[in-house]
Design a protein around this motif. Sequence first.
Motif, short mmCIF file in Angstrom:
data_model
loop_
_atom_site.label_atom_id
_atom_site.label_comp_id
_atom_site.label_asym_id
_atom_site.label_seq_id
_atom_site.Cartn_x
_atom_site.Cartn_y
_atom_site.Cartn_z
N GLY A 90 0.42 -61.41 -37.12
CA GLY A 90 0.26 -60.45 -38.21
C GLY A 90 0.24 -59.02 -37.72
O GLY A 90 0.86 -58.13 -38.31
N ILE A 91 -0.48 -58.77 -36.61
CA ILE A 91 -0.52 -57.42 -36.04
C ILE A 91 0.87 -57.01 -35.57
O ILE A 91 1.31 -55.87 -35.81
CB ILE A 91 -1.53 -57.37 -34.87
CG1 ILE A 91 -2.95 -57.57 -35.39
CG2 ILE A 91 -1.42 -56.04 -34.13
CD1 ILE A 91 -3.98 -57.69 -34.29
N LEU A 92 1.57 -57.94 -34.92
CA LEU A 92 2.92 -57.63 -34.44
C LEU A 92 3.87 -57.37 -35.60
O LEU A 92 4.71 -56.44 -35.55
CB LEU A 92 3.44 -58.77 -33.57
CG LEU A 92 4.78 -58.53 -32.87
CD1 LEU A 92 4.68 -57.34 -31.92
CD2 LEU A 92 5.21 -59.78 -32.10
N ARG B 145 -11.48 -60.01 -28.76
CA ARG B 145 -11.96 -59.49 -30.02
C ARG B 145 -11.91 -57.97 -30.08
O ARG B 145 -11.47 -57.38 -31.07
CB ARG B 145 -13.39 -59.96 -30.26
CG ARG B 145 -14.01 -59.48 -31.56
CD ARG B 145 -15.46 -59.90 -31.69
NE ARG B 145 -16.06 -59.41 -32.93
CZ ARG B 145 -17.34 -59.53 -33.23
NH1 ARG B 145 -18.16 -60.14 -32.39
NH2 ARG B 145 -17.80 -59.06 -34.37
N LYS B 146 -12.33 -57.31 -28.99
CA LYS B 146 -12.37 -55.84 -28.99
C LYS B 146 -10.98 -55.24 -29.06
O LYS B 146 -10.77 -54.22 -29.75
CB LYS B 146 -13.10 -55.35 -27.74
CG LYS B 146 -14.60 -55.61 -27.77
CD LYS B 146 -15.25 -55.16 -26.48
CE LYS B 146 -16.74 -55.47 -26.48
NZ LYS B 146 -17.38 -55.10 -25.18
N VAL B 147 -10.02 -55.84 -28.38
CA VAL B 147 -8.66 -55.30 -28.43
C VAL B 147 -8.06 -55.50 -29.82
O VAL B 147 -7.36 -54.63 -30.34
CB VAL B 147 -7.78 -55.94 -27.34
CG1 VAL B 147 -6.34 -55.44 -27.45
CG2 VAL B 147 -8.33 -55.64 -25.95
N LEU C 91 0.04 -54.08 -27.16
CA LEU C 91 -1.29 -54.68 -27.00
C LEU C 91 -1.31 -56.10 -27.58
O LEU C 91 -1.86 -57.03 -26.96
CB LEU C 91 -2.34 -53.82 -27.70
CG LEU C 91 -2.59 -52.43 -27.10
CD1 LEU C 91 -3.52 -51.62 -28.00
CD2 LEU C 91 -3.17 -52.53 -25.69
N ALA C 92 -0.73 -56.28 -28.77
CA ALA C 92 -0.70 -57.61 -29.39
C ALA C 92 0.10 -58.58 -28.54
O ALA C 92 -0.27 -59.75 -28.38
CB ALA C 92 -0.11 -57.51 -30.80
#
Length: 380
Positions: free
Chosen positions: A247-249, A191-193, A231-232
């Motif tokens: 989605g992040i990627l 969650r934090k990342v 990171l993703a």
Amino acid sequence: MSTMVDRPTQQLRAVQVRRQAAPFRRERPRLYAIDGIRLVAALMVAVHHYAGSWRVDQPANAVWDRPVSDIMPTVFHFAAYGWIGVEIFFVISGFVICMSCWGRTPRDFFVSRVIRLYPAYWFGIAFTTAVLVVAPGVWDRLKLRDILLNFTMLQSGSGVASVDGVYWTLWSELRFYLLFMVVVATGLTYRKVVIFCCVWGAAAMLAPVAKFHLLTLAANPEGAWFFIAGLALYLMHRFGQDLLLWGILAMAWLMGQRELGLRIDNTEHVSGWRGSMVIYTVFLLVMVAIALGATDRVRWKWLVTAGSLTYPLYLIHYVAGTTLIGRLHGTMDPRLLVAGVIGGFLVLSWLVHRLVERPAARVLKRGLDASFARLRHAGA
């Protein structure tokens, strides 16, 4: 007695609850394929600097004395895209830093970064300065006070030029480490990342528009989305894929293509956006395959050695290599000269890793561990 019996039981139950709340974690072996990609990226950058950059394609340039596209047009056509190796480094850095920091303390993170970054970097400064003293003409040597400041790795923050132009990427890396240490200090979780990726990405989008210098400096918009992609990808590797990570990627890919275009327009000038995007997209797809386990069976030990050459090669190849080419061009086939210079620097990189990085890392680690132990007990 009942308290002594109940406490371990309560701790065990708490661990079980945390495991159930966290996304599923996949245990995987060492990712040898990433070591290989790192070396490929370093070689891409080296070939670009020797035979594909805007600088070496100028008339009467100090390296080849005439446009390299006239000397070896086919090599130049491909080498012109080698600069993307830097963005590949950033993605891999995001992946590897997240992987190596999981379950570690900020002290461990700090020590690991110091012993990894500084020994080879210090050698690179000394080596490059020595080359410029012995063989002037291609590059100007900095003033002694600026060379000394370079040993801090903070020269970009002081507005001072680097001994070697490739060191600009270290400034981006350092800012990423500083930001990510905040998350490490709180204890890394899925969650934090994810939240860190979203917050940093938002800051990187807003900073150029806000024209707030401090925010731009911290957000590092020119590199942020590449680190975020890494990171993703690591979260995919550790916990498995989900729509949020995709989605992040995807956002990192969309924002990254803009940064690639800006770099072509403002710095590189020798390559096209479409070709750059093809290379970057293929690389990301390969990283997705690695993250999801498609290369788990790749366990060639020599890839570890290949990966260890990457950082020294990156640090020492540019100024020293172009200076050497400037002295030797015209004495042999240019393609053979480029291959020979790269081969020589690969050997030197191996020597730096074995004779400089390893011994210095052991000494620095012992010293830093002792220093932190003393700091911890200083109030006693």
